[in-house]
Design an enzyme around this catalytic site. Structure first.
Site, PDB file in Angstrom:
ATOM      1  N   CYS A 118       0.806  -1.335  -0.020  1.00 45.72           N
ATOM      2  CA  CYS A 118      -0.112   0.076  -0.005  1.00 45.72           C
ATOM      3  C   CYS A 118       0.854   1.402   0.092  1.00 45.72           C
ATOM      4  O   CYS A 118       0.357   2.240  -0.247  1.00 45.72           O
ATOM      5  CB  CYS A 118      -1.161  -0.027   1.304  1.00 45.72           C
ATOM      6  N   HIS A 260      -3.621   6.917   2.685  1.00 48.35           N
ATOM      7  CA  HIS A 260      -3.875   5.582   1.981  1.00 48.35           C
ATOM      8  C   HIS A 260      -5.063   5.365   2.523  1.00 48.35           C
ATOM      9  O   HIS A 260      -5.598   5.540   3.725  1.00 48.35           O
ATOM     10  CB  HIS A 260      -3.027   4.611   2.384  1.00 48.35           C
ATOM     11  N   ASN A 290      -9.900  -0.426  -0.559  1.00 53.32           N
ATOM     12  CA  ASN A 290      -8.523  -0.278  -0.611  1.00 53.32           C
ATOM     13  C   ASN A 290      -7.985  -0.837  -1.936  1.00 53.32           C
ATOM     14  O   ASN A 290      -7.857  -1.965  -2.120  1.00 53.32           O
ATOM     15  CB  ASN A 290      -7.936  -1.033   0.578  1.00 53.32           C
TER      16      ASN A 290
HETATM   17  O1  UT7 Z   1      -3.874  -1.533   3.644  1.00 52.95           O
HETATM   18  C1  UT7 Z   1      -2.931  -2.152   4.354  1.00 52.95           C
HETATM   19  C2  UT7 Z   1      -3.092  -1.888   5.678  1.00 52.95           C
HETATM   20  N1  UT7 Z   1      -4.349  -2.612   6.183  1.00 52.95           N
HETATM   21  C3  UT7 Z   1      -5.175  -2.140   6.925  1.00 52.95           C
HETATM   22  O2  UT7 Z   1      -4.660  -0.942   7.457  1.00 52.95           O
HETATM   23  C4  UT7 Z   1      -6.337  -2.916   7.652  1.00 52.95           C
HETATM   24  C5  UT7 Z   1      -6.346  -2.812   9.200  1.00 52.95           C
HETATM   25  N2  UT7 Z   1      -7.231  -3.489   9.840  1.00 52.95           N
HETATM   26  C6  UT7 Z   1      -8.634  -3.034   9.583  1.00 52.95           C
HETATM   27  O3  UT7 Z   1      -8.892  -2.193   8.983  1.00 52.95           O
HETATM   28  C7  UT7 Z   1      -9.387  -3.693  10.691  1.00 52.95           C
HETATM   29  O4  UT7 Z   1      -8.944  -4.773  11.506  1.00 52.95           O
HETATM   30  C8  UT7 Z   1     -10.681  -4.770   9.792  1.00 52.95           C
HETATM   31  C9  UT7 Z   1     -11.547  -3.733   9.030  1.00 52.95           C
HETATM   32  C10 UT7 Z   1      -9.868  -5.661   8.987  1.00 52.95           C
HETATM   33  C11 UT7 Z   1     -11.441  -5.607  10.692  1.00 52.95           C
HETATM   34  O5  UT7 Z   1     -11.908  -4.933  11.691  1.00 52.95           O
HETATM   35  P1  UT7 Z   1     -12.040  -5.091  13.613  1.00 52.95           P
HETATM   36  O6  UT7 Z   1     -12.828  -4.020  14.052  1.00 52.95           O
HETATM   37  O7  UT7 Z   1     -10.605  -4.988  13.762  1.00 52.95           O
HETATM   38  O8  UT7 Z   1     -12.665  -6.297  13.483  1.00 52.95           O
HETATM   39  P2  UT7 Z   1     -11.970  -7.711  14.119  1.00 52.95           P
HETATM   40  O9  UT7 Z   1     -11.237  -8.417  13.155  1.00 52.95           O
HETATM   41  O10 UT7 Z   1     -11.595  -7.525  15.592  1.00 52.95           O
HETATM   42  O11 UT7 Z   1     -13.495  -8.734  13.975  1.00 52.95           O
HETATM   43  C12 UT7 Z   1     -14.286  -8.281  15.058  1.00 52.95           C
HETATM   44  C13 UT7 Z   1     -15.715  -9.368  14.652  1.00 52.95           C
HETATM   45  C14 UT7 Z   1     -15.210 -10.531  14.689  1.00 52.95           C
HETATM   46  O12 UT7 Z   1     -16.095 -11.469  15.371  1.00 52.95           O
HETATM   47  P3  UT7 Z   1     -16.108 -11.875  17.063  1.00 52.95           P
HETATM   48  O13 UT7 Z   1     -15.234 -12.556  17.377  1.00 52.95           O
HETATM   49  O14 UT7 Z   1     -16.211 -10.437  17.648  1.00 52.95           O
HETATM   50  O15 UT7 Z   1     -17.528 -12.727  17.195  1.00 52.95           O
HETATM   51  C15 UT7 Z   1     -15.141 -11.299  13.494  1.00 52.95           C
HETATM   52  O16 UT7 Z   1     -15.252 -12.575  13.381  1.00 52.95           O
HETATM   53  O17 UT7 Z   1     -16.020  -8.989  13.507  1.00 52.95           O
HETATM   54  C16 UT7 Z   1     -16.214 -10.243  12.747  1.00 52.95           C
HETATM   55  N3  UT7 Z   1     -15.829  -9.944  11.175  1.00 52.95           N
HETATM   56  C17 UT7 Z   1     -17.050  -9.782  10.487  1.00 52.95           C
HETATM   57  N4  UT7 Z   1     -18.049  -9.763  10.884  1.00 52.95           N
HETATM   58  C18 UT7 Z   1     -18.982  -9.423   9.734  1.00 52.95           C
HETATM   59  C19 UT7 Z   1     -14.870 -10.080  10.877  1.00 52.95           C
HETATM   60  N5  UT7 Z   1     -14.931  -9.868   9.397  1.00 52.95           N
HETATM   61  C20 UT7 Z   1     -16.213  -9.653   9.250  1.00 52.95           C
HETATM   62  C21 UT7 Z   1     -17.168  -9.371   8.218  1.00 52.95           C
HETATM   63  N6  UT7 Z   1     -18.563  -9.116   8.347  1.00 52.95           N
HETATM   64  N7  UT7 Z   1     -16.680  -9.202   6.759  1.00 52.95           N
END
Ligand code: UT7
Length: 334
Positions: A118, A260, A290
């Site tokens: 990125c 970004h 992204n």
């Molecule tokens: O470009 C390169 C750099 N990349 C980034 O900067 C990305 C950085 N990371 C992020 O933007 C975020 O971490 C994400 C958007 C990828 C994820 O968001 P989060 O708030 O960190 O969610 P999480 O991974 O902690 O997941 C929270 C919950 C989980 O369920 P439980 O364990 O709380 O029951 C996940 O299983 O949300 C669930 N979950 C989803 N639910 C519905 C994860 N992905 C999804 C989804 N739809 N697509």
């Protein structure tokens, strides 16, 4: 007589986004996800996809390169160097930059691919600027492009919702006046902490393609979102602040933050640290998600098309990506 070293300035911008849109609702049909989760956690509403298997990353780069030449009103043989920032090249080799060079007939140009995920465009812009400042090149094309759909696992809801296909690029030339152009940059990498959290495990020399790697979906992007999120928030805000301090910029004197676009929450955290109000923050994540190396140049081109960049506009570009790689660039628009 003392020779003045002119900074490199962006003289032309262009972008290419495939026409086909995938909305969050479309993803609801193939994944256990929902529009509300995606919108509230990321800010993404839709993204673009280049479904045609005959059109790899070089196709998008070539579209951008042709637009750049047209807009600048020059022929391809005036280009000295082509840098393509991508993590989804057409092939491991030859370089996508060479394919683009061939497609546009830039017979006087050399070129290479730059792998910084990125941050690829930000790294590329600063790299290209060195060739201009040294006087070795007069016109450098920097293109950031990724066909993310080619490396996404559409059975993995934690990554499939985040990315889209797209490309953007610029022509860099010597600034016409002192005090304009790419005035400062701070680039970083951290392979120690970054290498396990965001990667494509197979397909390189570590895990060459085999039936097992394909069966295990190892040729797709893998991300530990939480770890990357934490690192991105800190790094983007830190580098933005560093660029401001080094160049005596304030929230009042900055015209645009061009960040970004990985997650709206990361962008807000960066803008907050800089003390910027929303109207100075370029944001198009809701439309394209992204697009990895495509993101920052697409943002730049969009602002340029909308007539929002003026002589003397102070721009701060910041990025964060796999590696980890991150950085910030200060540009005074000419
Ligand atoms: O470009 C390169 C750099 N990349 C980034 O900067 C990305 C950085 N990371 C992020 O933007 C975020 O971490 C994400 C958007 C990828 C994820 O968001 P989060 O708030 O960190 O969610 P999480 O991974 O902690 O997941 C929270 C919950 C989980 O369920 P439980 O364990 O709380 O029951 C996940 O299983 O949300 C669930 N979950 C989803 N639910 C519905 C994860 N992905 C999804 C989804 N739809 N697509």
């Amino acid at each position: 007589m003392e020779t003045k070293i002119m900074k490199a300035a962006i003289t032309t911008t262009a972008r290419y986004l495939p026409e086909e849109v995938i909305t969050n609702k479309d993803l609801e049909r193939i994944l256990d996800t929902n529009d509300d989760w995606i919108t509230s956690r990321t800010g993404i509403r839709e993204r673009r996809i280049l479904r045609d298997p005959e059109k790899p990353t070089s196709y998008m780069c070539t579209e951008v390169a042709r637009q750049l030449l047209d807009k600048r009103g020059i022929s391809a043989d005036e280009i000295d160097l082509i840098i393509v920032a991508t993590m989804s090249p057409d092939m491991v080799f030859p370089a996508t930059a060479c394919i683009v060079q061939g497609n546009i007939g830039a017979k006087n140009a050399w070129g290479y691919d730059l792998s910084a995920a990125c941050s690829g465009f930000v790294y590329g812009l600063y790299t290209g600027a060195q060739f201009i400042e040294s006087g070795n090149c007069k016109k450098v094309m920097i293109i950031g492009a990724d066909k993310m759909s080619s490396i996404l696992d559409y059975t993995d809801r934690s990554t499939a919702i985040l990315f889209g296909d797209g490309a953007g690029g610029v022509i860099l030339e010597a600034a016409s006046e002192e005090g304009y152009g790419v005035l400062d940059a701070r680039l970083y990498s951290d392979g120690l902490n970054g290498k396990e959290h965001l990667l494509m495990p197979a397909g390189g020399s570590r895990l060459p393609a085999s039936h097992e790697t394909v069966d295990q979906h190892l040729h797709f992007i893998r991300q530990d979102g939480k770890q990357v999120f934490k690192a991105a928030v800190k790094a983007m805000a830190d580098v933005a602040e560093e660029i401001m301090q080094r160049n005596h910029l304030t929230a009042d004197t900055i015209d645009w933050l061009i960040p970004h676009q990985a997650n709206q929450r990361i962008i807000h955290a960066t803008a907050d640290r800089m003390g910027l109000t929303e109207h100075k923050v370029m944001m198009n994540i809701e439309k394209y998600g992204n697009t990895t190396a495509g993101t920052v140049p697409i943002c730049l081109a969009e602002l340029d098309e909308q007539g929002k960049l003026h002589k003397g506009s102070n721009l701060v570009l910041v990025s964060f990506g796999a590696g980890y790689t991150w950085g910030g660039i200060y540009i005074r628009w000419q």
